[in-house]
Design a protein around this motif. Structure first.
Motif, short mmCIF file in Angstrom:
data_model
loop_
_atom_site.label_atom_id
_atom_site.label_comp_id
_atom_site.label_asym_id
_atom_site.label_seq_id
_atom_site.Cartn_x
_atom_site.Cartn_y
_atom_site.Cartn_z
N PHE A 5 -69.46 11.10 5.94
CA PHE A 5 -68.86 9.86 6.44
C PHE A 5 -67.37 9.81 6.11
CE2 PHE A 5 -67.62 5.39 6.00
CZ PHE A 5 -67.91 4.95 7.28
N PHE A 6 -67.00 10.26 4.92
CA PHE A 6 -65.60 10.30 4.52
C PHE A 6 -64.80 11.21 5.46
CE2 PHE A 6 -61.99 11.50 1.84
CZ PHE A 6 -61.60 10.27 1.34
N VAL A 7 -65.34 12.40 5.76
CA VAL A 7 -64.68 13.33 6.68
C VAL A 7 -64.49 12.67 8.04
CG1 VAL A 7 -64.97 15.47 8.00
CG2 VAL A 7 -65.42 15.45 5.54
N VAL A 8 -65.55 12.11 8.58
CA VAL A 8 -65.49 11.49 9.91
C VAL A 8 -64.48 10.35 9.94
CG1 VAL A 8 -66.80 10.15 11.62
CG2 VAL A 8 -67.81 12.20 10.59
N SER A 9 -64.47 9.51 8.91
CA SER A 9 -63.55 8.37 8.89
C SER A 9 -62.09 8.84 8.86
CB SER A 9 -63.85 7.44 7.72
OG SER A 9 -63.55 8.06 6.48
N HIS A 10 -61.81 9.94 8.18
CA HIS A 10 -60.43 10.44 8.13
C HIS A 10 -60.05 11.22 9.39
CE1 HIS A 10 -58.93 9.06 4.28
NE2 HIS A 10 -60.21 9.05 3.94
N VAL A 11 -61.01 11.85 10.04
CA VAL A 11 -60.73 12.47 11.34
C VAL A 11 -60.36 11.37 12.34
CG1 VAL A 11 -61.76 13.69 13.30
CG2 VAL A 11 -62.11 14.54 10.98
N VAL A 12 -61.12 10.29 12.34
CA VAL A 12 -60.81 9.16 13.21
C VAL A 12 -59.42 8.60 12.88
CG1 VAL A 12 -61.46 6.78 13.78
CG2 VAL A 12 -63.21 8.56 13.67
N ALA A 31 -46.47 13.03 7.23
CA ALA A 31 -47.03 13.02 5.87
C ALA A 31 -48.41 12.36 5.86
CB ALA A 31 -46.09 12.28 4.92
N TYR A 32 -48.57 11.31 6.64
CA TYR A 32 -49.87 10.63 6.76
C TYR A 32 -50.93 11.59 7.30
CZ TYR A 32 -53.38 7.53 8.86
OH TYR A 32 -54.56 6.93 9.23
N VAL A 33 -50.57 12.36 8.34
CA VAL A 33 -51.52 13.30 8.94
C VAL A 33 -51.82 14.43 7.95
CG1 VAL A 33 -51.81 15.02 10.77
CG2 VAL A 33 -50.91 12.75 11.32
N ILE A 34 -50.81 14.98 7.30
CA ILE A 34 -51.03 16.05 6.32
C ILE A 34 -51.95 15.58 5.19
CG2 ILE A 34 -49.89 17.46 4.54
CD1 ILE A 34 -47.49 17.65 6.52
N PHE A 35 -51.69 14.39 4.67
CA PHE A 35 -52.52 13.82 3.61
C PHE A 35 -53.98 13.73 4.07
CE2 PHE A 35 -54.35 9.94 1.67
CZ PHE A 35 -54.38 10.36 0.36
N ASN A 36 -54.20 13.22 5.28
CA ASN A 36 -55.56 13.08 5.79
C ASN A 36 -56.22 14.42 6.05
OD1 ASN A 36 -56.59 10.19 6.32
ND2 ASN A 36 -54.41 10.10 6.79
N VAL A 37 -55.47 15.39 6.53
CA VAL A 37 -56.03 16.73 6.76
C VAL A 37 -56.47 17.36 5.43
CG1 VAL A 37 -55.47 19.08 7.51
CG2 VAL A 37 -54.88 17.13 8.96
N ILE A 38 -55.66 17.17 4.39
CA ILE A 38 -56.05 17.67 3.06
C ILE A 38 -57.33 17.00 2.59
CG2 ILE A 38 -55.38 17.70 0.61
CD1 ILE A 38 -52.47 18.12 1.63
N LEU A 39 -57.43 15.68 2.77
CA LEU A 39 -58.66 14.97 2.39
C LEU A 39 -59.86 15.46 3.20
CD1 LEU A 39 -57.41 11.29 2.00
CD2 LEU A 39 -58.05 12.89 0.19
N ILE A 40 -59.65 15.71 4.48
CA ILE A 40 -60.73 16.20 5.34
C ILE A 40 -61.21 17.56 4.86
CG2 ILE A 40 -61.23 17.08 7.67
CD1 ILE A 40 -59.26 14.81 8.67
N LEU A 41 -60.29 18.47 4.58
CA LEU A 41 -60.67 19.80 4.12
C LEU A 41 -61.39 19.75 2.78
CD1 LEU A 41 -57.48 21.81 5.16
CD2 LEU A 41 -59.74 21.84 6.25
N MET A 42 -60.84 18.97 1.83
CA MET A 42 -61.49 18.86 0.51
C MET A 42 -62.90 18.30 0.64
SD MET A 42 -58.38 17.39 -1.88
CE MET A 42 -59.52 16.83 -3.13
N SER A 43 -63.06 17.29 1.47
CA SER A 43 -64.37 16.65 1.63
C SER A 43 -65.35 17.54 2.38
CB SER A 43 -64.21 15.31 2.34
OG SER A 43 -63.37 14.48 1.59
#
Length: 145
Positions: A5-12, A31-43
């Motif tokens: 769910f965390f991955v999906v919410s950050h992809v959205v 920077a916002y997109v990079i931050f979210n991509v890092i969170l998506i990959l980690m999750s």
């Protein structure tokens, strides 16, 4: 499921960032997109690691390879989740309606969004710690075994 769910919410969030995704901060959209991509990959990696604790293929993976990200993820979620729950208590009690750093004049929607997000991270911390401890105990017997 929490991590998915965390991955999906950050992809959205990356594809539909809204009017001001930076929240008025000093960073830009990149920077916002990079931050979210890092969170998506980690999750996403975290979701695979968690699956490895219960799937047959996970038994072929060295114990430390699964435990290292599990402990790291547990620590991150506890560091985010526990203060969030304290913030929830302060908000619900009316001591700090806007949370630790928020304004006192937040809307009802912002109030409940804060409560929901903090509860979500606290639940994630509880689930990740439980998963980590369970795998640690179960895999310890495999090592001795």
């Amino acid at each position: 499921m929490w991590l998915i769910f965390f991955v999906v919410s950050h992809v959205v969030a990356v594809f539909f960032p809204g009017d001001d995704p930076t929240g008025g901060g000093p960073w830009d959209l990149r920077a916002y997109v990079i931050f979210n991509v890092i969170l998506i990959l980690m999750s996403a990696v975290g979701a695979v690691v968690v699956m490895g604790t219960v799937r047959p293929w996970g038994r072929r993976v060295p114990r430390w390879v699964l435990l290292t990200p599990l402990w790291f993820g547990s620590a991150l979620l506890v560091v985010r989740g526990v203060p969030g729950m304290v913030e929830n208590l302060l908000m619900a009690a009316g001591i700090r309606r806007g949370g630790f750093l928020g304004a006192d004049d937040i809307s009802t929607a912002e109030f409940w969004a804060g409560i929901g997000i903090n509860t979500y991270f606290f639940l994630g911390g509880v689930l990740m710690v439980a998963t980590t401890v369970s795998y640690f105990r179960r895999s310890r017997s495999d090592v001795r075994g």
